[in-house]
Design an enzyme around this catalytic site. Structure first.
Site, PDB file in Angstrom:
ATOM      1  N   ARG A 124      -3.939 -22.394  -2.647  1.00 61.31           N
ATOM      2  CA  ARG A 124      -5.544 -21.243  -2.448  1.00 61.31           C
ATOM      3  C   ARG A 124      -6.396 -21.502  -3.318  1.00 61.31           C
ATOM      4  NH1 ARG A 124      -2.048 -16.511  -3.845  1.00 61.31           N
ATOM      5  NH2 ARG A 124      -1.930 -16.291  -1.637  1.00 61.31           N
ATOM      6  N   ARG A 242       2.662 -10.534 -13.774  1.00 59.66           N
ATOM      7  CA  ARG A 242       2.984 -10.449 -12.578  1.00 59.66           C
ATOM      8  C   ARG A 242       1.066 -10.406 -11.516  1.00 59.66           C
ATOM      9  NH1 ARG A 242       3.084  -9.796  -7.854  1.00 59.66           N
ATOM     10  NH2 ARG A 242       4.771  -7.961  -6.732  1.00 59.66           N
ATOM     11  N   LYS A 243       0.630 -10.777 -10.994  1.00 60.39           N
ATOM     12  CA  LYS A 243      -0.803 -11.227 -10.452  1.00 60.39           C
ATOM     13  C   LYS A 243      -1.306  -9.635 -10.978  1.00 60.39           C
ATOM     14  CE  LYS A 243      -1.104  -9.431  -5.582  1.00 60.39           C
ATOM     15  NZ  LYS A 243      -1.708  -9.034  -4.036  1.00 60.39           N
ATOM     16  N   GLY A 508       1.009  -8.074   8.802  1.00 60.67           N
ATOM     17  CA  GLY A 508       2.206  -8.495   9.075  1.00 60.67           C
ATOM     18  C   GLY A 508       3.499  -7.558   8.376  1.00 60.67           C
ATOM     19  N   CYS A 513      -1.406  -6.902   2.887  1.00 58.89           N
ATOM     20  CA  CYS A 513      -2.401  -8.094   2.540  1.00 58.89           C
ATOM     21  C   CYS A 513      -3.747  -7.953   2.855  1.00 58.89           C
ATOM     22  CB  CYS A 513      -1.865  -9.582   2.376  1.00 58.89           C
ATOM     23  SG  CYS A 513      -0.276 -10.174   1.108  1.00 58.89           S
ATOM     24  N   GLY A 514      -3.390  -7.795   4.610  1.00 60.08           N
ATOM     25  CA  GLY A 514      -4.513  -7.161   4.899  1.00 60.08           C
ATOM     26  C   GLY A 514      -5.091  -6.244   4.468  1.00 60.08           C
TER      27      GLY A 514
END
Length: 589
Positions: A124, A242-243, A508, A513-514
């Site tokens: 990424r 965390r992110k 998914g 994430c979508g």
């Protein structure tokens, strides 16, 4: 043997130079890094943590303990050594330390896809404001082409680029190539600040309130450029709990989706002075356990580079040192804001900013615009604020590009848009600054031909599909998404007519994430059963969400309206048609 790491170029904005650390901090633990010129020293990410934070990390989650056993920023050097040893036959990828393979290499932006493609990684990048150029696009193509069918590039929902199929032995050359092109993959995954999302029409929009390009670049430098060595990889933010996601909107359209980011900057003028600035929203995120819309922070900051960078640094410092280290499901910013309470968090941020003595001031939230406003479309041909110039939005189905498609887009960019391409959070591309007189020629380019995937004028359904990676590569996905998203959008276009864009998002798994909760129709992979040969069998299936909104009135649809729907076309398509007809006025053809 010294490692040769190419010194990263500074972005078009000046490198951010942080002020001295405030208060008591542990001494730096130096780590030697060789550059192409001379040896330099970088502190570890852990060395920036106060003692209290370190103690909590020691009793924290397995990932926190892994980060303490060996600093994650060590991966910035280790990846070069692993690549050399594998190339020279001294080791294989299977012999890479497991903690490095599964955890620390993520700090280089490399995520091992061991379940689907053992020994290969998704890499990424960081693409602030989603702006790339033709040279970079060709480099992406060259980097993944050798991996065959699995060597593809994905545009993400953060205006970002992901290279698929990468092997460790090639990583050092790819990283050096990125750094030579003023890009990086460092600090793009795991517990890092992710890609800076900005206004895709920055600088070309007649309704723009803030040009987000300089701010996005400055924030990218804050989190990923070492101000001391001027190399990519900033250890100051090398051990977050965390992110962390930041989005900067440049207009009332809110193309950046600020309501699902940890920090969202929403442009609005100060009611008394007229100065342009940002109302700040905090805490938006999506995960398996919780999906949260951002909340008003009660704060407004001027829309200048120094104010925004200082404000973000203050929140990141608080988040880094005070965020949850034991339960990763409670380690996002929203939980810390709720622990403080919004008003007390505002006071803490204000105090932190004031302690930096940079003259930056935080003001109370300003009234939002109330005049009617309709979010504009990014697909297709539209005039810019520059006379005689047009922007052209092109569909990239499910955000996936082959090496040949990357090169086709690069060639078109050189020919029509001075080499520039913009990425959108809808996983599509925009060509800016196309001469109005050349638009017809642009639309006749072979890359946009009848039998090609890329389209300038897609239908209202297929032109608005978003998809996560899916089961082809992601180990968490319950179903394949990208191929299904593309195929079923085409099928729906052939069966129904709608009078406006309908956003259908695929994800998914519950990590979303979508971003299915933000979609008109969201399809999430889930268990399902279907009668096969007289038996009720488990099959790939989905949940369906309806009614998410984007734009300045963004709102998430948190509960599915349908569950357990088999993913086969014969089962799913009729359900989607019924929803399109009942909720969105679709008419069957």
């Amino acid at each position: 043997m010294k490692l040769s790491i190419l010194v990263a170029l500074v972005s078009s904005t000046a490198a951010f130079v942080p002020s001295k650390l405030q208060g008591s901090r542990p001494s730096f633990v130096p780590r030697h890094v060789s550059t192409s010129s001379e040896a330099t020293v970088k502190p570890t990410g852990t060395s920036f943590l106060p003692e209290e934070t370190l103690e909590r990390a020691k009793a924290g989650s397995p990932i926190e303990k892994t980060k303490l056993e060996k600093d994650p920023t060590a991966a910035w050097v280790d990846v070069y050594e692993y690549a050399r040893k594998i190339r020279e036959g001294e080791m294989t990828w299977e012999e890479v330390d497991k903690a490095d393979l599964d955890t620390r290499l993520k700090y280089v932006g490399m995520l091992h896809r061991g379940k689907r493609t053992p020994g290969q990684f998704m890499m990424r990048l960081k693409v602030p404001n989603g702006i790339v150029n033709s040279d970079q696009m060709r480099f992406y193509a060259d980097s993944v082409e050798k991996y065959g069918e699995g060597g593809v590039v994905d545009i993400t929902t953060r205006q970002n680029i992901q290279l698929r199929g990468v092997k460790i032995e090639d990583a050092s050359d790819i990283i050096d190539g990125l750094h030579a092109r003023n890009q990086t993959s460092f600090q793009s995954a795991l517990d890092s600040v992710r890609n800076m999302v900005g206004h895709p029409l920055a600088g070309i929009d007649d309704q723009e309130l803030v040009d987000t390009r300089e701010i996005a670049n400055a924030l990218n430098d804050l989190v990923s450029l070492d101000p001391v060595t001027q190399t990519r990889g900033n250890p100051q933010w090398g051990n977050l709990p965390r992110k962390f996601n930041i989005a900067i909107s440049g207009s009332r359209d809110d193309y950046a989706h600020t309501h699902i980011n940890d920090i969202g900057f929403q442009p609005v003028a100060h009611a008394e002075t007229g100065e342009m600035g940002f109302n700040v929203v905090l805490g938006g995120y999506m995960s398996i356990k919780r999906v949260a819309e951002s909340v008003d922070s009660g704060m407004w900051v001027p829309a200048d580079r120094e104010s925004v960078v200082t404000f973000c640094e203050a929140i990141l410092r608080i988040f880094r040192d005070e965020g949850e280290r034991k339960d990763r499901q409670k380690a996002r910013l929203m939980w810390l804001v709720e622990k403080y309470g919004v008003e007390d968090f505002k006071k803490a941020v204000t105090k932190e900013v004031e302690s930096y003595n940079r003259g930056v001031k935080i003001f109370d939230q300003q009234p939002r615009a109330t005049e009617p406003f309709v979010r504009r479309e990014l697909m297709g041909v539209h005039p810019q604020k520059q006379e005689g110039k047009m922007r052209v939005g092109i569909l990239v189905p499910s955000g996936r590009l082959s090496p040949s498609e990357l090169r086709e887009l690069a060639e078109m960019a050189d020919k029509y848009s001075e080499g520039e391409i913009r990425l959108t959070v809808e996983q599509n591309v925009i060509f800016p600054n196309v001469d109005e007189a050349k638009v017809d020629s642009f639309l006749k380019e072979p890359a946009l031909g009848e039998n090609k995937r890329l389209k300038a004028n897609p239908g209202f359904i297929e032109g608005n599909v978003v998809s996560c990676t899916g089961a082809q590569f992601c180990p968490l996905a319950l179903v394949e998404t990208k191929a299904n998203a593309e195929a079923m959008a085409k099928k729906l276009e052939s069966l129904v007519t709608v009078d406006r864009p309908i956003r259908i998002h695929w994800t998914g798994c519950p990590n979303s994430c979508g971003q299915v909760q933000a979609a008109d129709i969201g399809i999430m992979g889930a268990p399902a059963k279907k009668e096969i040969d007289g038996k009720n069998m488990a099959v790939p299936g989905c949940k369906i969400f309806v009614g998410g909104k984007i734009g300045e009135d963004g709102h998430l649809s948190l509960e599915p309206v349908k569950t357990g729907i088999p993913l086969e076309e014969e089962d799913l398509i009729p359900v989607l048609i019924d929803i399109l007809k009942s909720e969105f006025g679709a008419v069957e053809k």
